[in-house]
Design a protein around this motif. Structure first.
Motif, short mmCIF file in Angstrom:
data_model
loop_
_atom_site.label_atom_id
_atom_site.label_comp_id
_atom_site.label_asym_id
_atom_site.label_seq_id
_atom_site.Cartn_x
_atom_site.Cartn_y
_atom_site.Cartn_z
N TYR A 1 0.61 -1.21 -0.17
CA TYR A 1 0.13 -0.02 0.07
C TYR A 1 0.70 1.03 -0.01
O TYR A 1 0.16 2.52 -0.26
CB TYR A 1 -1.04 -0.07 1.11
CG TYR A 1 -2.24 -0.90 1.24
CD1 TYR A 1 -3.33 -0.71 0.72
CD2 TYR A 1 -1.58 -2.17 1.71
CE1 TYR A 1 -4.12 -1.83 0.61
CE2 TYR A 1 -2.50 -3.26 1.87
CZ TYR A 1 -3.83 -3.02 1.13
OH TYR A 1 -4.62 -4.29 1.08
N ILE A 2 2.07 1.12 0.30
CA ILE A 2 2.79 2.50 0.46
C ILE A 2 4.08 2.37 -0.48
O ILE A 2 4.80 1.19 -0.47
CB ILE A 2 3.37 2.32 1.97
CG1 ILE A 2 2.16 2.65 2.79
CG2 ILE A 2 4.23 3.68 2.13
CD1 ILE A 2 2.28 2.72 4.37
N THR A 3 4.47 3.65 -0.84
CA THR A 3 5.47 3.53 -1.95
C THR A 3 6.36 4.83 -1.56
O THR A 3 5.87 5.86 -1.11
CB THR A 3 5.15 3.50 -3.49
OG1 THR A 3 6.10 3.51 -4.19
CG2 THR A 3 4.22 4.77 -3.92
N CYS B 1 5.52 13.82 -4.23
CA CYS B 1 5.67 14.54 -3.11
C CYS B 1 7.24 14.41 -2.45
O CYS B 1 7.42 14.14 -1.13
CB CYS B 1 4.71 13.69 -2.07
SG CYS B 1 3.27 13.87 -2.45
N HIS B 2 8.15 14.53 -3.33
CA HIS B 2 9.59 14.87 -2.78
C HIS B 2 9.98 13.53 -2.13
O HIS B 2 11.02 13.51 -1.16
CB HIS B 2 9.70 16.11 -1.72
CG HIS B 2 9.09 17.24 -2.49
ND1 HIS B 2 9.91 17.78 -3.37
CD2 HIS B 2 7.96 18.08 -2.39
CE1 HIS B 2 9.17 19.28 -3.80
NE2 HIS B 2 8.21 19.28 -3.19
N GLY B 3 9.55 12.38 -2.59
CA GLY B 3 10.12 11.05 -1.94
C GLY B 3 9.57 10.73 -0.77
O GLY B 3 10.06 9.87 -0.20
N GLN B 4 8.55 11.38 -0.12
CA GLN B 4 7.97 10.85 1.06
C GLN B 4 7.36 9.90 0.80
O GLN B 4 6.72 9.35 -0.46
CB GLN B 4 6.88 12.03 1.43
CG GLN B 4 7.54 13.38 1.92
CD GLN B 4 6.27 14.27 2.42
OE1 GLN B 4 5.67 13.95 3.21
NE2 GLN B 4 6.32 15.44 1.90
N ALA B 5 7.11 8.97 1.79
CA ALA B 5 6.20 7.68 1.81
C ALA B 5 4.76 8.26 1.53
O ALA B 5 4.14 8.77 2.27
CB ALA B 5 6.28 6.85 3.04
N THR C 1 -1.54 7.41 -5.27
CA THR C 1 -1.93 8.77 -4.77
C THR C 1 -0.94 9.89 -4.38
O THR C 1 0.38 9.17 -4.41
CB THR C 1 -2.95 8.70 -3.20
OG1 THR C 1 -2.05 8.50 -2.00
CG2 THR C 1 -3.89 7.55 -3.39
N ARG C 2 -1.27 10.76 -4.12
CA ARG C 2 -0.31 11.66 -3.61
C ARG C 2 -0.52 12.37 -1.99
O ARG C 2 -0.13 13.21 -1.48
CB ARG C 2 -0.31 13.21 -4.45
CG ARG C 2 0.00 12.88 -5.89
CD ARG C 2 0.23 14.17 -6.57
NE ARG C 2 1.13 14.35 -7.82
CZ ARG C 2 2.50 14.23 -7.89
NH1 ARG C 2 3.18 14.04 -6.75
NH2 ARG C 2 2.94 14.25 -8.72
N GLU D 1 -7.90 -0.33 4.43
CA GLU D 1 -6.61 -1.20 4.41
C GLU D 1 -5.33 -0.16 4.31
O GLU D 1 -4.52 -0.49 5.06
CB GLU D 1 -6.57 -2.08 3.16
CG GLU D 1 -7.62 -3.34 3.43
CD GLU D 1 -8.93 -2.85 3.01
OE1 GLU D 1 -9.38 -1.99 2.38
OE2 GLU D 1 -10.14 -3.63 3.20
N ALA D 2 -5.62 0.84 3.45
CA ALA D 2 -4.52 1.65 3.19
C ALA D 2 -4.05 2.45 4.71
O ALA D 2 -3.04 2.67 4.98
CB ALA D 2 -4.72 2.67 2.04
#
Length: 102
Positions: free
Chosen positions: A10-12, A18-22, A27-28, A57-58
């Motif tokens: 779910y997370i990337t 978003c400047h590399g934020q998780a 989505t953003r 779930e996210a």
């Protein structure tokens, strides 16, 4: 109770988003925004209403990510603190004590 999702599903992190934020995949929405909303006392339903692209779930994956990150930081601190205790930094000796509940 609901199963804890694998946060990696779910997370990337992508440098161009978003400047590399998780963020929540696809989505953003930064994970930190989800966690801030939970910390502010918003319910899952309120967060889903504010961010319709999210799923329940996210949201749970964001919590799982934060929990794993906290464990990793604590493990790192346990490795680094003994080194800091022995170093003389800026002319003063750091004394770090940790209450282990013993």
């Amino acid at each position: 109770p609901n199963a804890i999702p694998n946060w990696r599903d779910y997370i990337t992190t992508e440098p161009s988003v978003c400047h590399g934020q998780a963020c929540i995949k696809g989505t953003r929405i930064p994970v930190s925004v989800v966690l801030d909303n939970l910390a502010a006392g918003l319910s899952e339903a309120e967060i889903l209403q504010s961010y319709p692209t999210l799923t329940a779930e996210a949201i749970r994956a964001a919590l799982a990510y934060a929990a794993e990150l906290a464990k990793d930081v604590l493990a790192l601190l346990e490795q680094v603190l003994p080194l800091l205790q022995k170093r003389d930094i800026s002319g003063s000796i750091w004394v770090v004590e940790r209450d282990r509940g013993e």
